[in-house]
Design a protein around this motif. Structure first.
Motif, mmCIF file in Angstrom:
data_model
loop_
_atom_site.group_PDB
_atom_site.id
_atom_site.type_symbol
_atom_site.label_atom_id
_atom_site.label_comp_id
_atom_site.label_asym_id
_atom_site.label_seq_id
_atom_site.Cartn_x
_atom_site.Cartn_y
_atom_site.Cartn_z
ATOM 1 N N LEU A 1 39.456 34.299 47.626
ATOM 2 C CA LEU A 1 39.685 35.681 48.018
ATOM 3 C C LEU A 1 38.768 36.094 49.166
ATOM 4 C CD1 LEU A 1 39.911 37.313 44.470
ATOM 5 C CD2 LEU A 1 41.768 36.370 45.871
ATOM 6 N N LYS A 2 39.321 36.908 50.047
ATOM 7 C CA LYS A 2 38.585 37.442 51.195
ATOM 8 C C LYS A 2 38.395 38.940 50.969
ATOM 9 C CE LYS A 2 38.951 37.512 56.286
ATOM 10 N NZ LYS A 2 39.816 37.077 57.419
ATOM 11 N N ILE A 3 37.141 39.352 50.877
ATOM 12 C CA ILE A 3 36.811 40.724 50.495
ATOM 13 C C ILE A 3 36.135 41.432 51.659
ATOM 14 C CG2 ILE A 3 35.451 42.114 48.874
ATOM 15 C CD1 ILE A 3 35.860 38.730 47.688
ATOM 16 N N LYS A 4 36.516 42.689 51.879
ATOM 17 C CA LYS A 4 35.896 43.449 52.971
ATOM 18 C C LYS A 4 34.999 44.545 52.412
ATOM 19 C CE LYS A 4 36.856 45.426 57.509
ATOM 20 N NZ LYS A 4 37.890 45.831 58.495
ATOM 21 N N LEU A 5 33.797 44.653 52.990
ATOM 22 C CA LEU A 5 32.820 45.670 52.637
ATOM 23 C C LEU A 5 32.438 46.455 53.883
ATOM 24 C CD1 LEU A 5 30.422 43.415 50.533
ATOM 25 C CD2 LEU A 5 32.027 45.093 49.589
ATOM 26 N N ILE B 1 36.496 47.494 50.141
ATOM 27 C CA ILE B 1 37.533 48.156 50.934
ATOM 28 C C ILE B 1 38.889 47.508 50.684
ATOM 29 C CG2 ILE B 1 38.361 48.640 53.265
ATOM 30 C CD1 ILE B 1 35.482 48.644 54.214
ATOM 31 N N SER B 2 38.904 46.172 50.691
ATOM 32 C CA SER B 2 40.171 45.453 50.520
ATOM 33 C C SER B 2 39.919 44.043 50.004
ATOM 34 C CB SER B 2 40.945 45.384 51.845
ATOM 35 O OG SER B 2 40.217 44.628 52.806
ATOM 36 N N LYS C 1 40.285 45.617 43.512
ATOM 37 C CA LYS C 1 38.905 45.631 43.034
ATOM 38 C C LYS C 1 38.810 44.621 41.894
ATOM 39 C CE LYS C 1 39.501 49.455 39.754
ATOM 40 N NZ LYS C 1 39.012 50.791 39.355
ATOM 41 N N PHE C 2 37.605 44.285 41.491
ATOM 42 C CA PHE C 2 37.447 43.344 40.393
ATOM 43 C C PHE C 2 37.359 44.080 39.069
ATOM 44 C CE2 PHE C 2 35.729 40.798 43.963
ATOM 45 C CZ PHE C 2 36.602 39.721 43.852
ATOM 46 N N ASP D 1 42.916 32.263 38.061
ATOM 47 C CA ASP D 1 44.143 33.034 38.282
ATOM 48 C C ASP D 1 44.065 34.441 37.706
ATOM 49 O OD1 ASP D 1 45.412 30.985 39.655
ATOM 50 O OD2 ASP D 1 46.343 30.147 37.857
ATOM 51 N N ALA D 2 43.567 34.579 36.482
ATOM 52 C CA ALA D 2 43.567 35.876 35.812
ATOM 53 C C ALA D 2 42.747 36.908 36.591
ATOM 54 C CB ALA D 2 43.025 35.731 34.386
ATOM 55 N N ILE D 3 41.554 36.515 37.034
ATOM 56 C CA ILE D 3 40.708 37.443 37.788
ATOM 57 C C ILE D 3 41.300 37.739 39.158
ATOM 58 C CG2 ILE D 3 38.461 37.697 38.916
ATOM 59 C CD1 ILE D 3 37.222 36.225 36.557
ATOM 60 N N ALA D 4 41.798 36.696 39.831
ATOM 61 C CA ALA D 4 42.368 36.877 41.175
ATOM 62 C C ALA D 4 43.606 37.764 41.148
ATOM 63 C CB ALA D 4 42.697 35.519 41.782
ATOM 64 N N ASP D 5 44.510 37.540 40.202
ATOM 65 C CA ASP D 5 45.728 38.353 40.118
ATOM 66 C C ASP D 5 45.394 39.829 39.899
ATOM 67 O OD1 ASP D 5 47.452 36.234 40.509
ATOM 68 O OD2 ASP D 5 47.721 35.821 38.373
#
Length: 252
Positions: free
Chosen positions: A96-100, A177-178, A59-60, A48-52
């Protein structure tokens, strides 16, 4: 000013440049994922902490984030569901779904070396390529059918996993990107896969088809030599990956 027809033609031309060759032998592993004209989507699962923090800042980072830790990105949603237990495993509760961008995924892969899923080879690879990226080809998982309590294992199809560490992992974070959350979707797939009858699972999955990623073959913008080294084009590396299931592969 371009007409709609001209824009569609230009978009189709751009996207066709990322498709594998039509004559690619069917045994050769194929990078499959969701992508469009702007970039490629990959998946990761975190606490949760990283995702939030990631969703808020796109970004991470943050107190719980460990930039020195090896991180793996997965273009296959089904494989992410398998790895994270549909977003229920400790520390992987949020999917999480990340776009590059296309250039970003190409650069990351350009810094990767192919490793085996065999335990002995993995241990050796950790020593030899510390600080660089890694590519693994693992048996793909079926998004539409389950096997026990997980997505069905597809022995004849491989899914790419991309491991990043050190400066390469830090560079990856800067290229995002997102970031969006797909945990609810992961849980819905879990519920469909938990149905006792296979036809019930398939029916439930078809009903949520519009919300599922459309994954298709993809060929990163890399040199022919690099694509061969990563087993994406015919060669010694792809031959080794093909033999993985036979228990006597040696990666070059």
């Amino acid at each position: 000013m371009q007409t709609t027809s001209q824009k569609n033609t230009a978009s189709a031309t751009i996207q066709s440049s990322f498709l594998p060759p039509l004559d690619l032998p069917h045994e050769v592993p194929v990078f499959r994922g969701e992508w469009d004209e702007q970039g490629v989507y990959v998946y990761q699962a975190y606490c949760d902490a990283i995702a939030d923090w990631a969703l808020e800042h796109q970004k991470f980072g943050g107190p719980a984030w460990k930039p020195s830790r090896m991180t793996w990105i997965k273009p296959s949603f089904a494989w992410m569901l398998y790895r994270s237990g549909y977003g229920t495993k400790p520390g992987q509760e949020r999917v999480l779904k990340i776009k590059l961008t296309h250039d970003a995924i190409a650069h990351l892969l350009s810094q990767c070396k192919l490793t085996n899923t065999n335990k002995d080879t993995k241990l050796k690879a950790k020593k030899e390529i510390k600080g660089t990226g890694r590519v693994q080809w693992d048996p793909e998982r079926d998004l539409y059918q389950s096997e026990g309590k997980e997505p069905r294992r597809m022995l004849r199809t491989r899914a790419i996993q991309i491991g990043l560490s050190g400066k390469l992992s830090e560079w990856y974070v800067r290229q995002i990107i997102s970031i969006e959350e797909v945990t609810d979707l992961a849980h819905k797939v879990k519920a469909a896969h938990a149905l006792k009858k296979a036809d019930g699972t398939l029916s439930a999955m078809k009903k949520m088809r519009d919300n599922l990623p459309t994954e298709r073959p993809y060929l990163p913008l890399l040199s022919k030599e690099k694509l061969q080294n990563l087993a994406m084009l015919p060669g010694a590396s792809s031959d080794s990956v093909i033999r993985l299931g036979r228990g006597h592969a040696t990666l070059v």
